[in-house]
Every structure is written in structure tokens, then in C-alpha cells.
Design a protein around this motif. Sequence first.
Motif, PDB file in Angstrom:
ATOM      1  N   GLU A 206       0.845  -1.199   0.000  1.00 19.73           N
ATOM      2  CA  GLU A 206       0.000   0.000   0.000  1.00 19.73           C
ATOM      3  C   GLU A 206       0.878   1.246   0.000  1.00 19.73           C
ATOM      4  OE1 GLU A 206      -3.536   1.261   0.676  1.00 19.73           O
ATOM      5  OE2 GLU A 206      -3.531  -0.333  -0.833  1.00 19.73           O
ATOM      6  N   PRO A 207       0.559   2.245  -0.831  1.00 19.76           N
ATOM      7  CA  PRO A 207       1.329   3.493  -0.780  1.00 19.76           C
ATOM      8  C   PRO A 207       1.237   4.120   0.620  1.00 19.76           C
ATOM      9  CG  PRO A 207      -0.188   3.485  -2.630  1.00 19.76           C
ATOM     10  CD  PRO A 207      -0.520   2.298  -1.794  1.00 19.76           C
TER      11      PRO A 207
ATOM     12  N   ALA B 261       0.989   7.194   2.891  1.00 15.17           N
ATOM     13  CA  ALA B 261       0.707   8.627   2.841  1.00 15.17           C
ATOM     14  C   ALA B 261       1.484   9.318   3.951  1.00 15.17           C
ATOM     15  CB  ALA B 261      -0.776   8.884   2.985  1.00 15.17           C
ATOM     16  N   HIS B 262       1.822   8.554   4.966  1.00 16.99           N
ATOM     17  CA  HIS B 262       2.371   9.168   6.165  1.00 16.99           C
ATOM     18  C   HIS B 262       3.243   8.181   6.923  1.00 16.99           C
ATOM     19  CE1 HIS B 262       2.538  11.829   9.543  1.00 16.99           C
ATOM     20  NE2 HIS B 262       1.942  12.721   8.791  1.00 16.99           N
TER      21      HIS B 262
ATOM     22  N   GLN C 153       0.762   7.179  14.071  1.00 19.26           N
ATOM     23  CA  GLN C 153      -0.398   7.818  14.682  1.00 19.26           C
ATOM     24  C   GLN C 153      -1.539   7.981  13.673  1.00 19.26           C
ATOM     25  OE1 GLN C 153       0.136  11.858  15.918  1.00 19.26           O
ATOM     26  NE2 GLN C 153      -0.778  11.447  17.906  1.00 19.26           N
ATOM     27  N   LYS C 154      -2.771   7.783  14.138  1.00 10.23           N
ATOM     28  CA  LYS C 154      -3.949   7.963  13.279  1.00 10.23           C
ATOM     29  C   LYS C 154      -5.004   8.756  14.038  1.00 10.23           C
ATOM     30  CE  LYS C 154      -3.793   3.557  10.729  1.00 10.23           C
ATOM     31  NZ  LYS C 154      -2.781   3.898   9.814  1.00 10.23           N
ATOM     32  N   ASN C 155      -5.981   9.266  13.276  1.00 11.44           N
ATOM     33  CA  ASN C 155      -7.169   9.909  13.871  1.00 11.44           C
ATOM     34  C   ASN C 155      -6.842  10.952  14.935  1.00 11.44           C
ATOM     35  OD1 ASN C 155      -8.058   7.763  12.357  1.00 11.44           O
ATOM     36  ND2 ASN C 155      -9.887   7.486  13.606  1.00 11.44           N
ATOM     37  N   LYS C 156      -5.973  11.872  14.588  1.00 15.95           N
ATOM     38  CA  LYS C 156      -5.639  12.946  15.534  1.00 15.95           C
ATOM     39  C   LYS C 156      -6.608  14.108  15.291  1.00 15.95           C
ATOM     40  CE  LYS C 156      -3.085  15.114  18.551  1.00 15.95           C
ATOM     41  NZ  LYS C 156      -3.539  14.863  19.915  1.00 15.95           N
TER      42      LYS C 156
END
Lengths: 94, 486
Positions: free
Chosen positions: A50-51, A53-54, A58-61
Motif C-alpha cells: 500500500e502506498p 501517505a504518512h 499515529q492515526k485519527n488525531k
Amino acid sequence: MKITPELVEHVALLSRLELTEEQKAQFSRELSKIFEYVEQLGEVDVSGVEPTAHPLPQKNKFRPDEVVPGLANETALANAPETEDVYFKVPQVL
Amino acid sequence: MELEPVIGFEVHAELKTRAKVWCGCSTAFGAPPNTNVCPVCMGLPGALPVLNEGAYRLALRTALALHCDIPPVTTFDRKNYYYPDLPKNYQISQNDKFLGKGGYLEINLGEAGVKQVGIDNIHLEEDAGKNIHPEGTAVDYSLLDLNRAGMPLLEIVTKPDIRSRHEAHVFMNSMRSFLKYLDVSDCKMEEGSLRFELNMSLRPKGSEEFGTKVEVKNLNSISVVLKCIDAELERQGAVLAEGGAIIQETRLWDDVEAVTRAMRTKETATDYRYFPDPDLVDFEVKEEVKQEILATLPELPVARCRRFEEQYGLSAYDAGLLTAQRQTADYFEDAVRLHNNPKGVANWIMAEALRWLNERSGGEEGEELTIEHFPVPAPAIAELLRLLDEGTITGKIAKQLFPMMIDTGKTPSVLVEEKGLKPLDDSALDPIVEEVIANMPKVADDVRNGKAKAIGALVGAVMKKTQGKANPATLTPLIKSKLGVE
């Protein structure tokens, strides 16, 4: 990938940069080298990956939907090269 | 060769949050210039955006209500371009992992039925600031207000599913009504919180292929979009009729000349060099959040309209009128709950309340008045209908009462007592009827001799004398008995 002087010119236009003919030639040479170097990454087989992006895990900040007072008008305009009344002054658009 | 338009829209709606999308600045409209600003929305170096959860939820709510697929992960990208109202020189938007994909909006075309207008994608981005162009010939500069910069903006991109000016009109009204029902945006076109950009091409009717489309910007009201569709029908039609080709480009609407104009090519160089914004993390759309939002979705206009037709026996037209605004539909149902005469309530709302509101609102683009601005609350309409249906007042009196209810705010029962508007009972009517018959002997004879229709004149005369306080249902039999006819 060869970065032609024409491509340099196009990117410079998009970035609103004014370049001399010498600079166009220079950046064409230098950017081509950088791209060739980076192209080595193309040797790695990334099919099925999967590319990213980041890079951070951490997610959903989020921040809550709450108003925090902004800057006073004088403070907001303090660093502007030009102002008029309560506004930023910019070259004419239209 | 008959041509048909193929139309799609890019709908921009400012979301109804308290704070901006990446910072805590207020979204209040009409604040003094450059006061709802901070380092984040002014694009100062080092300032970092953090997504407003309220804006995210309103965007997700809209996507779910439009039946979109919600991909498991959504990300934000930078759209790079230079314009003074865009302080960072890029707009944070979405170009790859959209919040929602697919889906549709139902629009009610009346006799032509309900049509689904497909949604290509729906994504969350930020609004730009506002340029102000001072008047005067010597002026060679613009002024900038960044209060609007960073306001949460939802972009809904439709598929090219619209086939006529009329469908475009219904679509825009339906979209506005839909967003207001959802309570995600104020949709005040005059304040720019709802904007439509038009994509339009022409093709021979019956053809499956699309023609070359143009995109038109600077359309600031629904009526302007419609004018623009007319102008493009004419312009593109003329080009095609001469065997010419439409150029794919962005055009600007010129409201003075009522034509579209090509933008200079420099401005249309749409090389936005999108890339993922490294300042923002990925967002995983959690199932429980989706479920939570789904559980709070209101009944939407087209569904409600359909239910009004079935449940209350209203015509499609009436049901459409009553459900166009959520407040009107709520008002109607509140009144019907109190007095079960849906058709009666519907007629009074449409004939009196909506007319009153129409007379006072600023038209399609102006300030939109809702039934909440109407001085007569739903229970008072219900009571008026109850008094009427029970025969306590006559239709004529009801019509007289209505303006009094508007002016005084009093309930109909109180007004009936105060003004002595109860219908007269037979003992009070008796002498009046006798007097009228005595005064109109010729008419009375006609009725006695079998001219049944002539009785109308007597009824009218009694009504006039009693100022409408005689109940027509009991009055006619009373006159007949006085005349000794059946």
C-alpha cells in the motif's frame, strides 16, 4: 528521468519563480542527477504494498470543535509587508 | 439535430461548525475583517493543522446520507496554486482517499418521478479568504480578509447525470433542502456558504457519448446558474451547429453580459501537483462512529414527501411543498397530531402560512424565511381547524380570525370569545331570517315555486346581516322550513 530545461521552466512558472537561462540549464542538470539517484528505488519490487501517505503510526488525531480566540487584528497584520486599514494589501487580482 | 445538455455539479457547502477545520478560530459570519485568524489559517511558518472532529463528522454524516461508500482510510492532500486568498499557497483537500465515493441524491421531478443523481465523490477541504477590490481608477491593489480562510468546506462532485435545465433547477433546490434537513450547512447562498460550479456539455439527443465539457465558475445563485445554462446551451449549440469543436476549459460567468468567458490560459493551467499533506495523519473511519451517525440521520425530503402522500393522502405537489423545508414538515405534522385533518391543515399552511412567508422573504436567493418566523404556531392552526370542523365557527369566520391570530398572537378560541364570533343559534337566527324573507318577497316566492337555487340569495343576505356568523349548514334548512319547502 531527464529534467529538461522546458520542464524546469514549467515548474518555475507554477511556483512563480523567475529563472535566468543559466539557472534553467543548471537546475535541469542538477535535478536530473537527483532524479536518477532517486530512481534507484525503482529496483525494489513494491507490488502489493500500500502506498504510504504518512510515516507516523499515529492515526485519527482530532481537535474538538471548540472556538479558541484568534489573534487581535493588529497582531495578525503585524508582519504583513503592506496593510491598509484592517486588511492585508496585495497586488491587484482580477 | 436536437441537442441535449449533459450537466454535473461541484457543490461547495461550508459546514456548520463552531471552529474552523484546522484551527480553533471562529467561523462566525460577519466578524470584523482579519479577526477570526491565527497562525494556522494565516499559513504562518511552523503552524500545524489538526482536523476539527466536528467538521469530520458533519462531512461523514453527509456522505452517509448520500449513500456513499466510505473507504476505511481517508487522507488529505495538498492542492498547490498561487492566489492571494490562499495564504499557504496550497489548499488542504482530498484527491485520492476521499471521505466518500459513489452514492446518489434523490430528486423529485414530480410527474417524471424520482431520479437518482449519482455522486462521484465527496471530500473535505478548506475555504479560501476573501479578496476585496476597492473602487476607483487609480487603485492598483486588492485587500484581503482571511476570516473565511480555513472554514470547513465540503465538496460534493456529482456524476454528469443531469439532462435539462429543469433537472438542474430541481437538483440545486433538492441539494440545498437535503443539506438543510441534515443540518450540516446553513446553505446561505448570499453569504457564500453554498456554491454551485457547473460542468456542462452538449450531445445529440439519444447519443451515448459525452461531448467536450466546460466548467463554469463565479455562479453565486441558483438563478444565475440557470441563466448560465441557457447561455451555454446557446453558445455551445452555435459552435456545434457550425461544425466547430468545444474547447475543454474553465470559463467565468459574466453577470452583466449574461455570457461565459474563457479564462486566460495561464489561469487554467490546472497542474495542482497534489501530494499527501505530511502535516496530517491518516484517518481510519471507525465502524462505531458510522453507526452512531447513521442512527441520527433524519428522514430526508424525498422520503418524507413520499410518506406524506401515502400517510396523509396529500397530492404529490402539496407533499413536495410541505416537505421542502424541514421546519414546514415538522409544523404540519405537529398540527396534524393535534387535529387529525391533514388536508385541512395542509391547505391552511399552504394558502395562509406559506403565502405570508413568501410575501416577506427575499426570494430564492435572499434571506430564507422558515415557518418558525410565522407568528401562528402549529397548535393554533390545529385549534382553528378543530373549531371549524366541529362547526363552532364558520369558514368565513375562520378566514377573518387568521389575520387577527397573526396580529395578536392570541389563540382562535380566545379570539372567538373576545370578538363574539360564535355562530348564532337558531333562536337568535329566527328573527333575522324572518326579516330577510320579509324584505325579499320575490326571491322567497321563487323558492316556494320550486326555484331551489334562488335560496342562495337569502342565505347570502342572512350572512351579510350576521357578518358571517350564521352556520351555512344549519342556515339553509332553517330558511327552507320558514318557507315551508323541503
